[in-house]
Scaffold this motif. Structure first.
Motif, PDB file in Angstrom:
ATOM      1  N   GLY A  35       1.854  -3.195   5.988  1.00  0.00           N
ATOM      2  CA  GLY A  35       1.079  -2.018   6.368  1.00  0.00           C
ATOM      3  C   GLY A  35      -0.201  -1.879   5.565  1.00  0.00           C
ATOM      4  O   GLY A  35      -1.236  -1.469   6.092  1.00  0.00           O
ATOM      5  N   ILE A  36      -0.137  -2.233   4.274  1.00  0.00           N
ATOM      6  CA  ILE A  36      -1.330  -2.196   3.427  1.00  0.00           C
ATOM      7  C   ILE A  36      -2.367  -3.192   3.950  1.00  0.00           C
ATOM      8  O   ILE A  36      -3.549  -2.874   4.082  1.00  0.00           O
ATOM      9  N   GLY A  37      -1.908  -4.401   4.251  1.00  0.00           N
ATOM     10  CA  GLY A  37      -2.812  -5.417   4.799  1.00  0.00           C
ATOM     11  C   GLY A  37      -3.432  -4.973   6.107  1.00  0.00           C
ATOM     12  O   GLY A  37      -4.630  -5.182   6.341  1.00  0.00           O
ATOM     13  N   GLN A  38      -2.628  -4.348   6.968  1.00  0.00           N
ATOM     14  CA  GLN A  38      -3.134  -3.854   8.251  1.00  0.00           C
ATOM     15  C   GLN A  38      -4.156  -2.737   8.046  1.00  0.00           C
ATOM     16  O   GLN A  38      -5.158  -2.673   8.750  1.00  0.00           O
ATOM     17  N   PHE A  39      -3.891  -1.858   7.085  1.00  0.00           N
ATOM     18  CA  PHE A  39      -4.820  -0.772   6.768  1.00  0.00           C
ATOM     19  C   PHE A  39      -6.185  -1.345   6.366  1.00  0.00           C
ATOM     20  O   PHE A  39      -7.224  -0.899   6.844  1.00  0.00           O
ATOM     21  N   VAL A  50      -6.599  -9.941   4.524  1.00  0.00           N
ATOM     22  CA  VAL A  50      -5.931 -10.184   3.252  1.00  0.00           C
ATOM     23  C   VAL A  50      -4.682 -11.003   3.504  1.00  0.00           C
ATOM     24  O   VAL A  50      -3.766 -10.559   4.203  1.00  0.00           O
ATOM     25  N   ASP A  51      -4.627 -12.193   2.909  1.00  0.00           N
ATOM     26  CA  ASP A  51      -3.437 -13.023   3.085  1.00  0.00           C
ATOM     27  C   ASP A  51      -2.402 -12.678   2.017  1.00  0.00           C
ATOM     28  O   ASP A  51      -2.707 -12.070   0.996  1.00  0.00           O
ATOM     29  N   ASN A  52      -1.153 -13.046   2.277  1.00  0.00           N
ATOM     30  CA  ASN A  52      -0.056 -12.731   1.367  1.00  0.00           C
ATOM     31  C   ASN A  52      -0.259 -13.353  -0.005  1.00  0.00           C
ATOM     32  O   ASN A  52       0.189 -12.796  -1.008  1.00  0.00           O
ATOM     33  N   GLY A  53      -0.927 -14.502  -0.056  1.00  0.00           N
ATOM     34  CA  GLY A  53      -1.178 -15.167  -1.326  1.00  0.00           C
ATOM     35  C   GLY A  53      -2.103 -14.393  -2.242  1.00  0.00           C
ATOM     36  O   GLY A  53      -2.147 -14.645  -3.447  1.00  0.00           O
ATOM     37  N   SER A  54      -2.844 -13.452  -1.695  1.00  0.00           N
ATOM     38  CA  SER A  54      -3.704 -12.569  -2.490  1.00  0.00           C
ATOM     39  C   SER A  54      -3.076 -11.188  -2.645  1.00  0.00           C
ATOM     40  O   SER A  54      -3.174 -10.572  -3.715  1.00  0.00           O
ATOM     41  N   PRO A  57       0.236 -10.903  -5.328  1.00  0.00           N
ATOM     42  CA  PRO A  57      -0.141 -10.900  -6.750  1.00  0.00           C
ATOM     43  C   PRO A  57      -0.913  -9.631  -7.146  1.00  0.00           C
ATOM     44  O   PRO A  57      -0.728  -9.108  -8.244  1.00  0.00           O
ATOM     45  N   ALA A  58      -1.753  -9.134  -6.253  1.00  0.00           N
ATOM     46  CA  ALA A  58      -2.492  -7.894  -6.544  1.00  0.00           C
ATOM     47  C   ALA A  58      -1.531  -6.720  -6.672  1.00  0.00           C
ATOM     48  O   ALA A  58      -1.677  -5.884  -7.570  1.00  0.00           O
ATOM     49  N   LEU A  59      -0.530  -6.658  -5.793  1.00  0.00           N
ATOM     50  CA  LEU A  59       0.474  -5.590  -5.891  1.00  0.00           C
ATOM     51  C   LEU A  59       1.229  -5.681  -7.221  1.00  0.00           C
ATOM     52  O   LEU A  59       1.498  -4.659  -7.862  1.00  0.00           O
ATOM     53  N   GLN A  60       1.545  -6.894  -7.656  1.00  0.00           N
ATOM     54  CA  GLN A  60       2.233  -7.071  -8.935  1.00  0.00           C
ATOM     55  C   GLN A  60       1.367  -6.613 -10.107  1.00  0.00           C
ATOM     56  O   GLN A  60       1.863  -5.969 -11.037  1.00  0.00           O
ATOM     57  N   ARG A  61       0.075  -6.911 -10.050  1.00  0.00           N
ATOM     58  CA  ARG A  61      -0.829  -6.448 -11.116  1.00  0.00           C
ATOM     59  C   ARG A  61      -0.863  -4.930 -11.165  1.00  0.00           C
ATOM     60  O   ARG A  61      -0.847  -4.332 -12.243  1.00  0.00           O
ATOM     61  N   LEU A  62      -0.910  -4.300 -10.002  1.00  0.00           N
ATOM     62  CA  LEU A  62      -0.951  -2.832  -9.951  1.00  0.00           C
ATOM     63  C   LEU A  62       0.352  -2.230 -10.452  1.00  0.00           C
ATOM     64  O   LEU A  62       0.344  -1.185 -11.126  1.00  0.00           O
TER      65      LEU A  62
END
Length: 129
Positions: A35-39, A50-54, A57-62
């Motif tokens: 849903g975040i990617g779709q937004f 936004v691909d899952n490979g990006s 990891p960004a979600l993990q950093r947050l």
């Protein structure tokens, strides 16, 4: 509506902007990664894909920065999904990042405008004279 038909013509995200876009997407309420990617794709008129490979990891950093939290829930299609939620620290970071981004956009507009001003001091700052 995007005028971008070719994936190779889409805009690339500048370093650090994906995190801000994720925080912005969660400002509306909790959401799962898809849903975040779709937004992001929808609200950029499909300029950003936004691909899952990006994204992951960004979600993990947050998560590590405590700007978001995560909880497993059942999605509307009856599948288990990790839902992410903006924290108070994340809201504060989003506000700061948004203000900084607006200043950046304004400066880019001024620097790239047809009415650009000539440099003073031959292009050198007063500190280097």
């Amino acid at each position: 509506m995007s005028t971008v038909d070719n994936l190779s013509e889409r805009l690339e995200l500048l370093q650090g902007t994906l995190e801000v876009l994720i925080l912005r997407s969660l400002q509306m309420g909790p959401n799962h990664a898809y849903g975040i990617g779709q937004f992001i794709e929808h609200n950029s008129d499909k300029e950003f894909l936004v691909d899952n490979g990006s994204l992951y990891p960004a979600l993990q950093r947050l998560l590590q920065r405590s700007w978001i939290t995560a909880q497993w829930k059942t999605s509307p299609n009856s599948r288990r999904a990790k839902y992410y939620r903006l924290t108070a620290r994340g809201r504060k970071q989003l506000l700061a990042a948004t203000s900084k981004w607006e200043r950046f956009v304004e400066a880019m507009g001024r620097a790239g405008s047809q009415r650009s001003r000539p440099c003073v001091n031959g292009g050198r700052s007063s500190a280097t004279r």
